[in-house]
Write a protein that holds these residues in place. Sequence first.
Motif, PDB file in Angstrom:
ATOM      1  N   ALA A  41     -56.864 -23.797 -28.196  1.00 12.42           N
ATOM      2  CA  ALA A  41     -57.861 -24.872 -27.853  1.00 12.42           C
ATOM      3  C   ALA A  41     -58.416 -24.444 -26.485  1.00 12.42           C
ATOM      4  O   ALA A  41     -59.685 -24.800 -26.449  1.00 12.42           O
ATOM      5  N   VAL A  42     -57.763 -23.899 -25.673  1.00  9.68           N
ATOM      6  CA  VAL A  42     -58.480 -23.472 -24.518  1.00  9.68           C
ATOM      7  C   VAL A  42     -59.273 -22.266 -24.618  1.00  9.68           C
ATOM      8  O   VAL A  42     -60.419 -22.426 -24.061  1.00  9.68           O
ATOM      9  N   ALA A  43     -59.050 -21.458 -25.441  1.00  9.51           N
ATOM     10  CA  ALA A  43     -59.918 -20.129 -25.898  1.00  9.51           C
ATOM     11  C   ALA A  43     -61.275 -20.731 -26.478  1.00  9.51           C
ATOM     12  O   ALA A  43     -62.282 -20.321 -26.080  1.00  9.51           O
ATOM     13  N   GLY A  61     -43.937 -29.491 -21.840  1.00  6.99           N
ATOM     14  CA  GLY A  61     -45.248 -29.543 -20.976  1.00  6.99           C
ATOM     15  C   GLY A  61     -45.201 -28.821 -19.701  1.00  6.99           C
ATOM     16  O   GLY A  61     -46.323 -28.278 -19.657  1.00  6.99           O
ATOM     17  N   LEU A  62     -44.425 -28.410 -19.180  1.00  3.22           N
ATOM     18  CA  LEU A  62     -44.096 -27.460 -17.898  1.00  3.22           C
ATOM     19  C   LEU A  62     -44.295 -26.173 -18.309  1.00  3.22           C
ATOM     20  O   LEU A  62     -45.013 -25.260 -17.511  1.00  3.22           O
ATOM     21  N   ALA A  63     -43.727 -25.781 -19.466  1.00  3.85           N
ATOM     22  CA  ALA A  63     -43.931 -24.347 -19.895  1.00  3.85           C
ATOM     23  C   ALA A  63     -45.549 -24.086 -20.231  1.00  3.85           C
ATOM     24  O   ALA A  63     -46.172 -23.114 -19.906  1.00  3.85           O
ATOM     25  N   VAL A  64     -46.055 -25.208 -20.714  1.00  3.80           N
ATOM     26  CA  VAL A  64     -47.413 -24.944 -20.834  1.00  3.80           C
ATOM     27  C   VAL A  64     -48.586 -25.028 -19.735  1.00  3.80           C
ATOM     28  O   VAL A  64     -49.424 -24.304 -19.571  1.00  3.80           O
ATOM     29  N   LEU A  68     -51.057 -22.229 -18.410  1.00  5.29           N
ATOM     30  CA  LEU A  68     -52.469 -22.381 -18.176  1.00  5.29           C
ATOM     31  C   LEU A  68     -52.644 -21.762 -16.707  1.00  5.29           C
ATOM     32  O   LEU A  68     -53.858 -21.272 -16.448  1.00  5.29           O
ATOM     33  N   LYS A  69     -51.680 -21.955 -15.884  1.00  4.59           N
ATOM     34  CA  LYS A  69     -52.105 -21.704 -14.576  1.00  4.59           C
ATOM     35  C   LYS A  69     -51.883 -20.200 -14.393  1.00  4.59           C
ATOM     36  O   LYS A  69     -52.375 -19.573 -13.174  1.00  4.59           O
TER      37      LYS A  69
END
Length: 232
Positions: A41-43, A61-64, A68-69
């Motif tokens: 989705a980000v790509a 969500g923390l792994a995601v 992302l960062k």
Amino acid sequence: MIRVLIVDDEELFRAGLRMVLDAADGIAVVGECTATDVPQAVAGSAPDVVLLDIRMPDRDGLAVLGDLKSRQGAPAVLMLTSFDTDAHVARALRAGADGFLLKDSDPAYLVWAVRAAAAGGSALSPSVARAVVDGYASSMEGSSPAPVRPPADPGDRVAQLTPREREVLALLGDGLSNREIASELYLSPGTVKEHVSTVLAKLGTGNRVRAAVIAWQSGLTGTTEGLAPHPS
């Protein structure tokens, strides 16, 4: 146009966020997905801001957030939580989250938070601020010593700042972007950027949300609501 990606495991909740944000001027929801589909989705959508559920069954969500960062040109990430005392808030803060919102936040506040994050500001839902402050304090107490480390007491850290730097920190604590701070203080954006960098260095953090927490702890913002002013 601010491009937003919504990441949550509940389709109905994602649809509600999309409806609110798509109705706002200058904001477009460019995608919505569950945690496992975030890379694609980000790509495919290149979002400016990601709304990310802090707890999801298919992937943490923390792994995601960490993924992302770690990307070059990482988007701003606002964490969504159902609980104002969520223990995961402290971990998300350390991982570089740009803000925290309760899932039942007022629609106008949601729109304000997305705009603030996209502009480089920070957004802290007033009711979750205490969990963020407590999480920051815990992370400071649990950190291993570094060769050069600022004093643990927020007042001592703030005491290192010049009067102008304290003004910048106070406005940063209100969630303002560099451009907005420049307007408030009648300075150029470049000058404000230099002040912000110096403030973050003296406070021992590279994260604007952590700096906002220190501003709150030191009484520079006046009240909890000062961390994230409600839109008029």
